[in-house]
Design an enzyme around this catalytic site. Sequence first.
Site: not given
Length: 411
Positions: A109, A217, A294
């Site tokens: 991120r 991942y 969001d």
Amino acid sequence: MTQPHIDLLIAGGGIGGLATALAVARTGRRVHLVERAEAFGEIGAGLQIGPNATRALDELGLLDGVLDTAVKPRRGIIFDAVTGEKLTTLDFGEKFLERYGHPYIVTHRRDLLDVLLKACQEEENITLSNGRELVAVQEDDDKVTVEFKDGDVWTCDLIIGADGLKSKVRTLIDETQPVFHGHVAFRGTVPTEQVADFISSEDVALWIGPGLHLMQYPVRGGTLYNQVAVIESPRYAAGRSDWGTSEELHEVFAQTCGPVRRSVDMIEAERGTPVSDREPSDTWSSKRAVLIGDAAHAMLQYLGQGACQALEDALSLAGHLDQAEEDLPLTAIKGYEQDRIERASRCQRVARPWGALWHTRDETTLALRNRYFKQRADDDYTELDWLYSPSINATPNAEGKKYETGQLHHV
């Protein structure tokens, strides 16, 4: 006390807020973005970016920069977390790229945020302000008034709420609250060499089991391995106060196979993060306020679409503002809503039962789920078309560049 006036104010400097600032600024509008934290940063570690979002990053001219540190996994694999059995594979190779035009990638991120932040810092139409915590917002016919924690009061013509799950800007539109389902996430990264002997560093691995899952991942060019373990907290369901702890995490995962338990043991978080979403909304706007990300459509993580949908929001809203004949028309906001609400709401609705399928405790449902997964082909993408297919409608900006509006093909 100061009281400056801002034409267009964005509240929130996460992925969605920065992407929106960049997309809007490139249409020629001045943008002022405020972030409550003293420095820009992202909570969490890894991020899955589907081709709908790599397409959006490409539209912003940022995809190459993101790919410098991102990983293009060769496939996604779903395993039974209890038995360790491989259930199905999704091939991310040439057929996937040919079908959707853009890759599926995984990244840290912070790496994505850094690319967005650098682009915003280089854009002369963007002003960035940190340490600006919004504590109150009020709207009248000709302006929005915002008050910050330090006592400063600003006014603006339009405010874009990119301020997340507990959005302060959203209070101008409705008083609904996020919904907590008892799901708790524990996140962390480990050096890839610590897991290389039992996990492929080229794949996205998803382990699903009763009331739990583990997603793994590679990130940072493959040097780190991201892990997210999620539980449906039995302690929360029982009304206990000591839920969401590392102890509960290991209690729930005790039923899983060796590789999963070993992986979970590497997650050092003492407490997990509650995972909430919102009920889909009919509107994300008032006369002088509009929501993205969001703040508008928080969703559970089971489609990997939270940040992806925020990137689509950014391009859609920028495209409609660019086409507006007036400075800040309500018609542009409503055009954005028309493009985006149905699609994002579908993501919200689909994520819940998809998560329930991963976590099912029902033996019949589990048996049918596993049988279906085992029968599907690695290159069967039909159930992803509604999410990943290229847009059939885009809004051009003043220079003729196409901004995706998120109206993708549906099956």
